[in-house]
Write an enzyme that holds these catalytic residues in place. Structure first.
Site, short mmCIF file in Angstrom:
data_model
loop_
_atom_site.label_atom_id
_atom_site.label_comp_id
_atom_site.label_asym_id
_atom_site.label_seq_id
_atom_site.Cartn_x
_atom_site.Cartn_y
_atom_site.Cartn_z
CD GLU A 285 1.60 40.53 12.82
OE1 GLU A 285 2.13 39.70 13.57
OE2 GLU A 285 1.31 41.68 13.20
N GLY A 287 3.27 33.31 8.75
CA GLY A 287 4.62 32.94 8.34
C GLY A 287 4.64 31.49 7.90
NE ARG A 288 4.56 26.89 12.37
CZ ARG A 288 5.64 26.66 13.15
NH1 ARG A 288 6.50 25.73 12.82
NH2 ARG A 288 5.81 27.36 14.25
CE1 TYR A 328 11.28 26.49 19.27
CE2 TYR A 328 11.57 25.68 17.05
CZ TYR A 328 11.62 26.71 17.96
OH TYR A 328 12.02 27.95 17.55
CB CYS A 354 30.43 17.39 18.38
SG CYS A 354 31.47 16.80 17.05
N1 LLP Z 1 3.66 37.66 14.09
C1 LLP Z 1 4.42 37.67 15.20
C2 LLP Z 1 4.40 38.85 16.06
C3 LLP Z 1 5.22 36.56 15.53
O1 LLP Z 1 5.95 36.57 16.62
C4 LLP Z 1 5.23 35.43 14.67
C5 LLP Z 1 6.06 34.26 14.96
C6 LLP Z 1 4.42 35.47 13.50
C7 LLP Z 1 3.65 36.60 13.26
C8 LLP Z 1 4.36 34.34 12.52
O2 LLP Z 1 3.88 33.17 13.11
P1 LLP Z 1 3.58 31.89 12.20
O3 LLP Z 1 2.45 32.24 11.27
O4 LLP Z 1 4.81 31.58 11.46
O5 LLP Z 1 3.21 30.85 13.16
N2 LLP Z 1 10.76 29.07 15.41
C9 LLP Z 1 9.48 28.52 15.81
C10 LLP Z 1 8.35 29.47 15.53
C11 LLP Z 1 8.54 30.83 16.17
C12 LLP Z 1 7.44 31.79 15.84
C13 LLP Z 1 7.79 33.16 16.30
N3 LLP Z 1 6.81 34.17 15.99
C14 LLP Z 1 9.28 27.17 15.13
O6 LLP Z 1 10.16 26.75 14.40
O7 LLP Z 1 8.27 26.50 15.34
#
Ligand code: LLP
Length: 425
Positions: A285, A287-288, A328, A354
């Protein structure tokens, strides 16, 4: 011929001459055409990040489910759907987006600790691939909802491997004190419970230990713990068809050196093979790591405000567009889109909101003057998807670049859009 310099770790974002480009498109021109703040994404960068995972999984049964919370804009989902990805969703709203973007519901997995009955129904109606369940209470409710619809819900239990991913505390999720997942020691009981419920069919196991992980060891440790559990669960007579290792791989924001996706998976697959699980159906899974370094946010310098202690460079993007620094203390590089005649100094780059917390970069050496356009880098993930209307600021527009083509994929929100659903009493 003009010299071309790609930004570190971002080969699709480069200076050619003194102009910053995303693929074949000049960013200063995009800013002029569409205004700022403006998010600009490289399709090639996303596909090349995906290709690193695909190379890593060559010859295996693997499904990549893009964790769309990182960036859920429809055209971005379309790029990944067309490339064969499934989606990791966390709400009914995200499911609606997947469907609107042409994604395949059968390749959707539904994560999250707080799914509502309504969301469960929505997902069962379209036939999603799997519910990643996070508590025993959720198992009971899901079974009841599925039975009420004459359906059987495919489930995986998210286990909490209690591994330290060595990342920011707000984005580490696999430790004991987190709200996520089912504790290691409760897992077998939870699986027995799941297997006994008539509205559920156990299909897998999953974990996700955190985000912006830059080391391999936490993944290896989590994998060991998950495989131990798979052995116990199967010994109890409950077959596990797929193993989902979550997302979390980090990107280079500021000299970070995460492993490449294919190198990480070479190591993880070696472990899986050694332990005899290499031929299982695998899921991930990410994302980033698929979108983070594929995007920039363009912002115009409004004012320079020199001060005794600090010089401020006030720009038109703010914490509502780029919430990560405020939330963060995250670092995003900030670079000019072309050479400026301005003064070279050290600035805090701040937005118009603000709040003192509304900063985008601190103590940055920049040569700038009012009217210049800056690019905030690594802005493809968790920026637009976390943007808000705070201070009644319309959310930014978005452009997807494909070679020399720039497609407007989201219009700038007007003030009217921000209060269109409200009414006077
Ligand atoms: N799977 C689950 C169950 C998750 O909770 C997340 C991210 C991912 C996959 C994807 O994770 P990644 O590959 O993107 O690291 N807003 C924060 C990051 C929050 C991540 C939440 N869960 C930031 O801007 O750093």
């Amino acid at each position: 011929m003009t010299a071309t310099t790609a930004l570190p770790g971002q080969p699709h974002i480069r200076y050619s001459g003194d102009q910053l480009h995303v693929e074949g498109v000049v960013l200063s021109q995009l800013a002029q055409e569409h205004g700022t703040p403006l998010f600009v994404y490289s399709k090639a960068a996303m596909l090349s990040a995906l290709a690193a995972y695909q190379r890593g999984f060559a010859g295996r049964q693997a499904q990549i489910c893009y964790a769309m919370k990182a960036n859920s804009s429809l055209a971005i989902l379309q790029v990944f759907a067309e490339a064969g990805c499934g989606f990791d969703i966390v709400s009914g709203g995200e499911l609606a987006r997947v469907l609107a973007a042409g994604g395949d519901p059968a390749k959707v997995i539904f994560s999250g600790v707080g799914k509502t009955r309504h969301e469960m129904k929505q997902a069962l109606q379209v036939g999603i691939g799997c519910f990643n369940v996070e508590s025993e209470a959720e198992l009971d409710v899901l079974s009841e909802v599925a039975m009420g619809m004459g359906k059987v819900a495919p489930v995986s239990l998210r286990v909490n491997p209690n591994v330290d991913p060595k990342t920011h505390p707000y984005i580490s999720t696999g430790l004991k004190g987190n709200k996520f997942g089912i504790a290691h020691e409760d897992t077998l009981r939870a699986y027995r419970h799941a297997a006994s419920l008539p509205g559920l069919k156990v299909v897998g196991i999953d974990c996700h230990i955190g985000s912006q992980i830059t080391e391999t060891n936490p993944y290896l440790d989590a994998m060991d713990r998950v495989l131990d559990l798979v052995a116990d669960i199967e010994a109890a007579g409950i077959p596990i068809h797929h193993i989902d290792f979550g997302g979390g791989l980090g990107i280079n924001y500021n000299g970070d050196t995460p492993p490449e996706a294919d190198a990480l998976w070479a190591q993880l697959l070696t472990k899986l093979d050694t332990r005899g699980y290499g031929q299982r159906q695998l899921m991930i899974e990410p994302g980033r790591s698929l979108v983070g370094n594929a995007g920039v946010c363009l912002t115009e310098v409004l004012y320079l405000k020199p001060g005794e202690q600090k010089n401020f460079c006030i720009v038109d993007a703010a914490m509502n567009d780029l919430p990560r620094p405020a939330m963060y203390q995250a670092f995003h590089q900030i670079v000019p889109v072309k050479t400026s005649a301005g003064q070279d100094a050290v600035y805090d780059v701040v937005g118009p909101v603000c709040e003192s917390g509304d900063w985008i970069g601190r103590d940055r050496q920049l040569q700038v003057q009012a009217g210049d356009v800056l690019a905030v880098l690594s802005a493809g993930a968790y920026c637009m998807s976390m943007a808000s209307n705070y201070n009644t600021r319309g959310r930014a527009a978005e452009v997807l670049v494909d070679g020399t083509q720039a497609h407007l994929i989201r219009q700038r929100e007007s003030a009217f859009d921000t209060f269109a659903l409200e009414q006077l009493v």
